[in-house]
Write a protein that holds these residues in place. Sequence first.
Motif, PDB file in Angstrom:
ATOM      1  N   THR A  26     -44.685  38.942  77.854  1.00 39.79           N
ATOM      2  CA  THR A  26     -44.797  37.431  78.424  1.00 39.79           C
ATOM      3  C   THR A  26     -46.324  37.141  78.605  1.00 39.79           C
ATOM      4  O   THR A  26     -46.654  36.103  79.010  1.00 39.79           O
ATOM      5  CB  THR A  26     -44.156  37.424  79.689  1.00 39.79           C
ATOM      6  N   HIS A  45     -44.614  36.242  72.306  1.00 40.94           N
ATOM      7  CA  HIS A  45     -43.872  35.877  73.636  1.00 40.94           C
ATOM      8  C   HIS A  45     -42.609  36.169  73.367  1.00 40.94           C
ATOM      9  O   HIS A  45     -41.990  35.553  72.159  1.00 40.94           O
ATOM     10  CB  HIS A  45     -44.321  34.503  73.992  1.00 40.94           C
ATOM     11  N   PRO A  46     -41.690  36.491  74.168  1.00 42.05           N
ATOM     12  CA  PRO A  46     -40.265  36.771  73.849  1.00 42.05           C
ATOM     13  C   PRO A  46     -39.530  35.697  73.831  1.00 42.05           C
ATOM     14  O   PRO A  46     -38.401  35.653  73.097  1.00 42.05           O
ATOM     15  CB  PRO A  46     -39.959  37.589  75.183  1.00 42.05           C
ATOM     16  N   ASP A  47     -40.178  34.482  74.228  1.00 43.84           N
ATOM     17  CA  ASP A  47     -39.326  33.177  74.042  1.00 43.84           C
ATOM     18  C   ASP A  47     -39.574  32.425  73.025  1.00 43.84           C
ATOM     19  O   ASP A  47     -39.255  31.290  72.765  1.00 43.84           O
ATOM     20  CB  ASP A  47     -39.382  32.330  75.372  1.00 43.84           C
ATOM     21  N   ASP A  48     -40.586  32.982  72.051  1.00 48.61           N
ATOM     22  CA  ASP A  48     -41.251  32.288  71.054  1.00 48.61           C
ATOM     23  C   ASP A  48     -40.096  32.166  69.907  1.00 48.61           C
ATOM     24  O   ASP A  48     -40.156  33.220  69.158  1.00 48.61           O
ATOM     25  CB  ASP A  48     -42.737  32.642  70.930  1.00 48.61           C
ATOM     26  N   GLU A  49     -39.479  31.086  69.650  1.00 47.21           N
ATOM     27  CA  GLU A  49     -38.584  30.881  68.791  1.00 47.21           C
ATOM     28  C   GLU A  49     -39.252  31.327  67.301  1.00 47.21           C
ATOM     29  O   GLU A  49     -38.527  31.861  66.323  1.00 47.21           O
ATOM     30  CB  GLU A  49     -37.916  29.494  68.604  1.00 47.21           C
ATOM     31  N   ALA A 101     -39.359  35.231  66.811  1.00 44.41           N
ATOM     32  CA  ALA A 101     -38.241  35.951  67.570  1.00 44.41           C
ATOM     33  C   ALA A 101     -37.729  36.922  66.489  1.00 44.41           C
ATOM     34  O   ALA A 101     -37.473  38.079  66.829  1.00 44.41           O
ATOM     35  CB  ALA A 101     -37.167  35.136  68.348  1.00 44.41           C
ATOM     36  N   ALA A 104     -42.732  42.281  71.986  1.00 41.39           N
ATOM     37  CA  ALA A 104     -42.474  40.963  72.772  1.00 41.39           C
ATOM     38  C   ALA A 104     -43.065  41.358  74.085  1.00 41.39           C
ATOM     39  O   ALA A 104     -42.880  42.427  74.858  1.00 41.39           O
ATOM     40  CB  ALA A 104     -41.027  40.552  72.818  1.00 41.39           C
ATOM     41  N   LYS A 114     -47.884  31.204  74.201  1.00 38.23           N
ATOM     42  CA  LYS A 114     -47.626  30.612  73.136  1.00 38.23           C
ATOM     43  C   LYS A 114     -48.372  29.554  72.704  1.00 38.23           C
ATOM     44  O   LYS A 114     -48.517  29.289  71.267  1.00 38.23           O
ATOM     45  CB  LYS A 114     -46.200  29.964  73.353  1.00 38.23           C
TER      46      LYS A 114
END
Length: 902
Positions: A271, A242-246, A249, A269, A275
């Motif tokens: 969506t 996922h693009p927001d998965d720290e 990243a 990445a 996550k």
Amino acid sequence: MTSTSGSKKNDELGDRYNPKDVEKRMYSWWSERRFFSAQDKSTKPPFCIILPPPNVTGQLHIGHALNHTLQDALTRWKRMSGFNALWLPGTDHAGIATQGVVERELAKENKTRRELGREKFVDRVWEWKKKYGDRIVEQMKFIGDSCDWDRFVFTLDEGVSKAVRRVFVQLYKKGLIYKGQRLVNWSPKLESALSDIEVEHKEIKGTLYHIRYPFTDNSTDGLVVATTRPETLLGDVAVAVHPDDERYAKYIGKSVHLPLTGRMIPVVADTYVDKEFGSGVVKITPAHDFNDYAVGMRHKLPMINILNRDGTLNESGGVYAGLKVQEARKRVVEDLKAQNLLLKEEAHTHSVGHDSRTGAVAEPLLSEQWFVKMESLARPAKAVVENGTITFEPEAWTKTYLHWLNNIQDWCISRQLWWGHRIPAWTCEVCAHVTVAEETPSQCEKCQSANLKQEDDVLDTWFSSALWPFSTLGWPNETEALKTFYPTDVLITGHDIIFFWVARMIMMGLEFRGDVPFRKVLITGLIRDAEGRKMSKSLGNVIDPVELIDEFGADSVRFTLLAQVAAGKDLKFSFPRLEGYRNFMNKIWNATRFSLQVLSEFAPPADGVKALPKFENLCDADFWIVHKLGECEAAVQQHLESLHFSEAANALYDFVWHEFCDWYLELIKPVVYGDKPDEKAATQLVLAQTLNRIIRLLHPFVPFITEEIYGRLPIRGAEACIIDEYPNQRSDQTWLQVGRKERAIELDLVVEVISAIRNIRGENRIKPGEELKVRLAPKDEGSQKILQANRAYVTKLAKLGDCQINEIGSLTKCALTPVAIHSFRIDVIVYLEGVVDLGEERKRIEKTIEKLQKDKAAIEGRLANENFVKNAPAEVVAEGRVQLGELSNKIQTLQDSLVRLS
RNA sequence: GCGAACGUAGCUCAGUGGUAGAGCGUUGCUUUCACACAGCAAAGGCCACAGGUUCAAUCCCUGUCGUUCGCACCA
């Protein structure tokens, strides 16, 4: 039905109805005389039902028996009501099922269809079809289906094929049919594509494997993906996070090693990744998963197909090539373990698509197929249901239908089979241009080359089914039949084919006829066994309607289904119930036998069904039964009109058994065995007319027994066929005027008196041989008159030795000792001393008083409420007052009798 | 996750905004001249539960529980 005796009649009249004997003769008699034929052009209003064509491989099962009985009852009823009624039969070539049967037959000879070749194989299927294809038609005749057999259509008939090609070409030209490389559901067993709705999702207990995809710079570490299908990693082209998965990243845009292959794949990445699920890293296999396919398109990833048509791994599977999926999975897991890349295995339940025909696991597979674009076809099909042009019964299915159309996907119509409509598209071997045409083209449209090769694939069976409502009526020719019968009236079918068939017929009807194919859709439920389980061969609980008919008769089976069917609801099939309706057939039979005996000397009137009796010679029972008949006819009419079959059937059952047989036939015995010729003649006429109408009213439900009886009736038409004579029973109300309501109500009083006396008898266990002495004490002149007129009935039906009618209000003047008083409309004094346990009798009366007082209190409470009096409709309030009065009277009467008993 | 249906007499199920229905089963009585595959009579129900709307709810609305069934997702 093999009997062609030509004779309809059998003069035996035993006291048991024998369906086998009747049914054998009757169907061939009907069909020889073409009683089921509809006219292409007629002054009569049209009515049309299209039979959902059963599979040519099929056997009649109990679900067919239900649907067919409903369709038949409706068609027969309309036909008898003066409609130009058409029930149009046909069978379906059922591509997959039929091809499967023949392939299995070949397998027994150790042959395959490929060895035989296409042409020989198709010939073989035709042979099989000719031999066995009419089995179901024979069985339909067992149940009494009144189809217009001259119009019978098979889905591979030339007319239908022409319609199929016309539709295909037109949709293609409109851009609504296209060919393309797509990920489709694939059945490795059939080696064919499937449409989405042919895939059935089942919950499967599987394993979730956690696999490490090593980093390129650090082979002991890596990204962990979780998958249920490790073997597909051979077709992986990326892993996604996922693009927001720290956590991940920093890896986006980098690469990882794809285990067991030596390939490197990128980290992308998207969506789509959840996550929270698994490790939050997903392997992307665009050629074998619908979601991955979408991700692959978005990221312009390559697609690696690792499967062959038969579900084995292909050369892209490397060392695993040739293995079946399950075997490959095992080996991949072992190899991952050996390389220390398998970190975890956990139990995981997920749903897996299966080929609904063969039960095989369906594989998403990249292949070249033909599709129909659905969106523009779906839009009008939605509108006609939303605006009520087409209605579903039960209405709840509307929502299901619309939901499906709102989320519709393009329809994959090509099948890699040989049995079916071959796709009318030819590819030029010179310039590769595709020519789509109704007739085999002689040359390429583009380069005029004669080197053309037709598509190998055939169309989904449902493609031809979608055209059924107009192709069966002659389309693309503008036939008279098409003009007369399209749109048809009602479609009766199961909910399992709303998407497969109903929706597609609506789309195609609107597209090619500019009008809906039918106006009402009646959805029937499933027939389950007595325990409520689905019928299945493996459970061994399948009920074969042919066996039922053999044992109980078609009419009993039909009535059992009709009496219990409720739109959209499943029906539990129980044998005691069937026996009950078998008994009903016998009841009809015996009531007829009795009536015919009573009418043996009866001379049929010249004006037949319109003949009226002399009213002054009728008894109350005559008025009463005709009144009840009128009510029953109206109820049946109304219920059938709204497709409430069970209510119609129950109204008939109740009327015939409990009103006609239990009361009327008993009530007229004193008259018909009596010595007053005028009264006897009048009652005989009423009996003859009533029986005629009952039999005609019953006919759509139970055609065999009623036709058999009809031929013996003293009042009937010259042809002696129930279907063709005296149509419009309901609109012919002349005779029903006999059923005068006020006279009918008089009999209700008599019925009440008789029931009251019987009640005393039953409760006190007084044997029928023991004759009672009864005094009837009327309260007013009206009831006195009625009692006097009907004394013979009371004496006979309550089995009285002595029945006298007192002066008005002379209750107390009775010389006999009264012990029980039970009727409420008038007072009935029964002389019973010595046979009755007075204590028990008092207890019963007290109990009754108690209940009545409770009812009374409730009504009193309501009437005392000023809001009720103010707001409720006047008639409801008035009725409450009447009820209150009646209750008070009843209670008073009972209390008086308590006093007498003490 | 979304949606739908169902829950009424021992069993199987109808049904309705105004005093609960059927068939089978059960219990008595009856082989009476159409039918014992019959007749007569009887017993048996807080119409799942809780709220709400209404003069009035088994019925309409909301929620809960239970039972099914679709559809979607499931790495």
